[in-house]
Design an enzyme around this catalytic site. Structure first.
Site, PDB file in Angstrom:
ATOM      1  N   SER A  55       0.413  -1.613   0.234  1.00  0.00           N
ATOM      2  CA  SER A  55      -0.091  -0.066   0.841  1.00  0.00           C
ATOM      3  C   SER A  55       0.813   1.487  -0.117  1.00  0.00           C
ATOM      4  O   SER A  55       1.712   1.816  -0.793  1.00  0.00           O
ATOM      5  CB  SER A  55      -0.894  -0.508   0.763  1.00  0.00           C
ATOM      6  OG  SER A  55      -1.983   0.917   1.285  1.00  0.00           O
ATOM      7  N   HIS A 101      -7.619  -5.813  -0.027  1.00  0.00           N
ATOM      8  CA  HIS A 101      -7.005  -4.556   0.252  1.00  0.00           C
ATOM      9  C   HIS A 101      -5.607  -5.451   1.543  1.00  0.00           C
ATOM     10  O   HIS A 101      -5.744  -5.189   2.740  1.00  0.00           O
ATOM     11  CB  HIS A 101      -7.089  -3.962   0.513  1.00  0.00           C
ATOM     12  CG  HIS A 101      -5.925  -2.115   0.253  1.00  0.00           C
ATOM     13  ND1 HIS A 101      -4.547  -1.926  -0.749  1.00  0.00           N
ATOM     14  CD2 HIS A 101      -5.135  -1.553   1.563  1.00  0.00           C
ATOM     15  CE1 HIS A 101      -3.910  -1.100  -0.382  1.00  0.00           C
ATOM     16  NE2 HIS A 101      -4.413  -1.255   0.935  1.00  0.00           N
TER      17      HIS A 101
HETATM   18  C1  GCU Z   1      -6.010   4.805   2.087  1.00  0.00           C
HETATM   19  C2  GCU Z   1      -5.011   5.243   0.882  1.00  0.00           C
HETATM   20  C3  GCU Z   1      -4.273   4.514  -0.110  1.00  0.00           C
HETATM   21  C4  GCU Z   1      -2.745   3.548   0.917  1.00  0.00           C
HETATM   22  C5  GCU Z   1      -3.314   3.518   1.238  1.00  0.00           C
HETATM   23  C6  GCU Z   1      -3.042   2.570   2.643  1.00  0.00           C
HETATM   24  O1  GCU Z   1      -6.317   3.698   1.300  1.00  0.00           O
HETATM   25  O2  GCU Z   1      -6.140   5.920   0.268  1.00  0.00           O
HETATM   26  O3  GCU Z   1      -3.012   5.046  -1.586  1.00  0.00           O
HETATM   27  O4  GCU Z   1      -2.582   2.893   0.007  1.00  0.00           O
HETATM   28  O5  GCU Z   1      -4.092   3.990   1.954  1.00  0.00           O
HETATM   29  O6  GCU Z   1      -1.880   2.772   2.476  1.00  0.00           O
HETATM   30  O7  GCU Z   1      -3.219   1.246   3.036  1.00  0.00           O
END
Ligand code: GCU
Length: 423
Positions: free
Chosen positions: A263, A404
């Site tokens: 992420s 995710h």
């Molecule tokens: C949020 C953000 C993302 C990121 C994520 C994370 O969802 O919008 O860009 O990748 O956090 O780091 O878990």
């Protein structure tokens, strides 16, 4: 009076509609705008890049400099001192399969210093093992229940499930992220694992008075300049300094360090791999916008959304592309291309539309022309593979079922691929 009320409500509704427009989230493929994919092999002055040498001498430096100046922000070029101190060691970790070492890394600049701790596990039955290096979200002590892992004393986000309400890590959060860190599987696979809590480097909040940035200010400076580093660059910088440590430790095979991240920390691993060519391989897990995903598709999270929610991640100069992606002379596949010819793995999750799996896949595909210049196989098809069916070449990609996250499926595939490509 009535007029004043109407005027106020008009202004208010204009503001709301602007805000709504700014935060528009598109999940409909038919609404992806038409755009040109900036060609990795045509330089800004129109030269066609035909050889790996032209790429590395001309095109790569200009692209790197563009990303530095306009997306993530420049790293400082010098520090005053870097020192390492082994603060804990054990030779009976992870069911007696690994050694453990915790090393405090201290960066000094302008009579100030910042320290962070890297936790390192190495397989006992294999010398010179390649090693995964990553930043982590909640503290080193969360990745495994090992009671010897030092609890971070840095700022941590308040998290209800972990009972954290005062920004201080707790004993009870030990091992709460083991699902994302199958340490034993990694060790059994013949790899080491090293990790740094990103909050020790720069707390993840829109505040540049703390963390690494504060060491580097000129007198009277309170914030990075528009083209200077945001938080992602600071986290990547710390990964490079950790690699400096690896180079001094004979037990670690520094030349086979694979930088990994999930992420926002996947955005970080990509940027670390792009800026530091010593990293032997790079893995981006669900990195999305500002990571592997193409910005110009405007699918899921966009530059406008990410810059509003996390303004500190990028340099201020990135704001010029808010709702203005067509003005970007680059896109994220060119960030991936900066990693060529080194092995690169981009991974997505089917339910993680926010990160735009298709945009992540296409990015790996379009970056592959640069790998091909080196005679290396990338992702040469523009058709996404089926879920749970990885394509593994020097450039690899998979989309797995689920949300995710980082799962065993992800790690099993990273290990399988790294065995083949990190030589
Ligand atoms: C949020 C953000 C993302 C990121 C994520 C994370 O969802 O919008 O860009 O990748 O956090 O780091 O878990």
């Amino acid at each position: 009076m009535k007029f004043a009320f109407l005027t106020i409500s008009l202004i208010f509704s204009l503001q709301t509609s602007f805000a709504q427009k700014e935060f528009e989230r598109n999940y409909d493929e038919s609404k992806v705008p038409n755009f040109d994919i900036p060609d990795p092999l045509t330089s800004f002055d129109g030269q066609i890049i035909k050889t790996a040498e032209d790429w590395s001498q001309k095109r790569r430096p200009e692209l790197l400099s563009f990303f530095e100046e306009n997306v993530y922000g420049k790293m400082p070029s010098t520090i005053d001192d870097l020192s390492f101190k082994i603060v804990e060691e054990g030779d009976n970790a992870i069911n007696n399969k690994a050694t453990r070492k915790q090393v405090k890394i201290t960066i000094r600049k302008n009579n100030q210093s910042l320290s962070y701790t890297v936790l390192i596990y190495l397989p006992k039955d294999k010398s010179n093992a390649p090693i995964f290096l990553s930043t982590n979200f909640r503290g080193n002590h969360t990745i495994n229940a090992d009671p010897n892992i030092i609890l971070t004393d840095a700022w941590v986000p308040n998290t209800k499930e972990l009972g954290i309400t005062d920004h201080k890590a707790k004993e009870s959060s030990r091992g709460t992220r083991t699902n994302r860190w199958p340490v034993e599987k990694i060790i059994d696979g013949g790899f080491g694992l090293a990790t740094v809590y990103y909050g020790e480097v720069d707390p993840d909040k829109d505040d540049f008075s703390d963390g690494l940035h504060a060491l580097f200010y000129a007198e009277d400076q309170q914030n990075p300049k528009p083209n200077e580093w945001g938080s992602i660059t600071a986290w990547a910088f710390a990964l490079s300094k950790t690699l400096d440590y690896f180079e001094t430790d004979p037990a670690i095979n520094a030349n086979k360090t694979i930088v990994f991240g999930h992420s926002r920390l996947g955005k970080t691993s990509l940027w670390a791999g792009a800026t530091d060519e010593r990293f032997a391989g790079v893995i981006s897990n669900d990195s999305g916008c500002g990571g592997a995903a193409l910005s110009k598709r405007k699918f899921g999270e966009t530059i406008a959304i990410i810059s509003n929610s996390f303004p500190h991640w990028f340099s201020d100069s990135f704001n010029q592309y808010i709702e203005n992606e067509s003005a970007l002379p680059v896109d994220q596949h060119q960030l991936l291309a900066l990693i060529a010819p080194r092995p690169l793995y981009v991974a997505s999750a089917q339910e993680d539309e926010w990160a735009d799996p298709k945009g992540e896949f296409l990015s790996a595909h379009y970056a592959s022309t640069v790998y091909n210049l080196y005679g290396i196989d990338g992702i040469n098809t523009n058709k996404m593979p089926k879920v749970n069916q990885p394509i593994q070449n020097t450039v690899a990609y998979h989309i797995r079922t689920g949300k995710h996250d980082v799962t065993d499926f992800d790690w099993e595939n990273y290990i399988k691929w790294a065995k083949k490509y990190i030589k």
